[in-house]
Write an enzyme that holds these catalytic residues in place. Sequence first.
Site, PDB file in Angstrom:
ATOM      1  N   SER A  20       0.463  -1.116  -0.341  1.00  0.00           N
ATOM      2  CA  SER A  20       0.193  -0.134   0.062  1.00  0.00           C
ATOM      3  C   SER A  20       0.974   1.298  -0.276  1.00  0.00           C
ATOM      4  O   SER A  20       0.321   1.861  -0.544  1.00  0.00           O
ATOM      5  CB  SER A  20      -0.840  -0.415   1.402  1.00  0.00           C
ATOM      6  N   PHE A  54       2.381   2.245  -3.614  1.00  0.00           N
ATOM      7  CA  PHE A  54       1.476   3.039  -4.196  1.00  0.00           C
ATOM      8  C   PHE A  54       0.657   3.675  -4.177  1.00  0.00           C
ATOM      9  O   PHE A  54       0.318   5.247  -4.507  1.00  0.00           O
ATOM     10  CB  PHE A  54      -0.162   1.625  -4.663  1.00  0.00           C
ATOM     11  N   HIS A  55       0.966   4.296  -3.061  1.00  0.00           N
ATOM     12  CA  HIS A  55       0.229   5.765  -2.412  1.00  0.00           C
ATOM     13  C   HIS A  55       1.857   6.343  -2.738  1.00  0.00           C
ATOM     14  O   HIS A  55       0.906   8.067  -3.547  1.00  0.00           O
ATOM     15  CB  HIS A  55       0.714   5.416  -1.198  1.00  0.00           C
ATOM     16  N   GLU A  56       2.566   5.971  -2.869  1.00  0.00           N
ATOM     17  CA  GLU A  56       3.577   6.971  -3.426  1.00  0.00           C
ATOM     18  C   GLU A  56       3.893   7.407  -4.928  1.00  0.00           C
ATOM     19  O   GLU A  56       4.156   8.536  -5.061  1.00  0.00           O
ATOM     20  CB  GLU A  56       5.284   6.410  -2.890  1.00  0.00           C
TER      21      GLU A  56
END
Length: 517
Positions: free
Chosen positions: A439, A442-444
Amino acid sequence: MAISDVPAAAGTTATTTSDSDLRQPSLRRRSSAGVLFDAARDSGSDNSLTGKITDDDNIKDHKPNNHAASDDNVGAAANDAGQEHRQPVADFKYAYRPSVPAHRRIKESPLSSDNIFRQSHAGLFNLCIVVLVAVNSRLIIENLMKYGWLIKYGFWFSSKSLRDWPLFMCCLSLAIFPLAAFVVERLAQQKCISEPVVVLLHLIISTVELCYPVLVILRCDSAFVSGVTLMLLTCIVWLKLVSYAHTNYDMRALTVSNEKGETLPNTLIMEYPYTVTFRSLAYFMVAPTLCYQTSYPRTPSVRKGWVFRQLVKLIIFTGVMGFIIEQYMNPIVQNSTHPLKGNLLYAIERILKLSVPNVYVWLCMFYCFFHLWLNILAELVRFGDREFYKDWWNAKTVEEYWRMWNMPVHKWMVRHIYFPCLRRGIPKGAASLIAFLVSAVFHELCIAVPCHMFKLWAFIGIMFQVPLVLITNYLQNKYRNSMVGNMIFWFIFCILGQPMSVLLYYHDLMNRKGEVD
């Protein structure tokens, strides 16, 4: 008319018979007990008052002379019409007698600590809504009178965003990768390629699908909104490709087990032999889910009027979100300093000032995407499972929040990351850490790539959830049924974490643009 020597209770009247020789008083219950019920409700909503009246009736009716009792009943029936208009007067006269106890049992105040969570607070909720609307309306008017109209349409509808044709073409080309995955699965079903080759081909397809848009965004000086849109779509397609490949791999394994005669659990719902169809893949790619399966629960029809109303709501709340960003958040951020380099007290003041509009924007974003947009998409494709979120706002721990606020991603993580790790013998703590790591990556990607810089603020923020999970779980286990974890969640996400991330990314982005210029 004689009054019985037994103390009468509320809602009773004394009547006499028409027989002159038998003047025995008779206590009769009224047919309508509205006042009696009011008295019982005012005295504590228990049945003791009614029970007392019933006992008094039994005492008076229990006479040795049955003939007298029979005559009383006949007289009462004959005088019903005459007594009906006198009932309210009698009820009022005997409803609240001083001899009736007003305090019957131990009761807590509604707002006491032992009773507050058992009460309905709908009225207070309505009050909060009214106060919230009034206060914010005044603040909006004051802001417009003081600063004027600060909205700049270029951020949302710039010609630069319309000219981002490389990003637009890249977005259209993402459809190639599901087609490639479908070809691989057809070859695997026909046993034209071995299982290791299938896994390798899916790995190549998913990796190229993720890296290709990243390179396009980094090579092109695109607008931020265009880059974020493309990266979100890229991540969604990647998650769907992984689910498609993993599910088909598992179905092939179950088919082999079934052919060997192994007993499978009843929870598995699949047909043998399973078939890979392009129709199922096409529906999966447009459905509001990240978990592939050969069939989904479907609704019978599309409610066109309902879709139109949701679209209107989506437009309104998107406009509200844009107004808050441009009118409130941008001026606050522009008049701030880097939170890690400037004055500490000033940075705290900016973060707290930014936290309130940030909460509104975040709630509008959640409502627009997870409720309105996903439900609109589900209605258009007749997708039946509409549980896109749960009541995450009541989460008592950070772990509960991550399990409830984004159900499509949560189901994907559980199905394709967490439990596969457990089946491999990985401990639960390590499996949870791997899920948070995926997670965080993918946020980065969704933030750093459109900003053309990798500061890892989003990655650090997501990984920081791991110790918060441990802390809030500990507090929940120590203080049962407490909302300490819920308060920590709201404080970390909306008061500290998100405003801090906004300031960090903004100033790093401005510094990068200054260096480029």
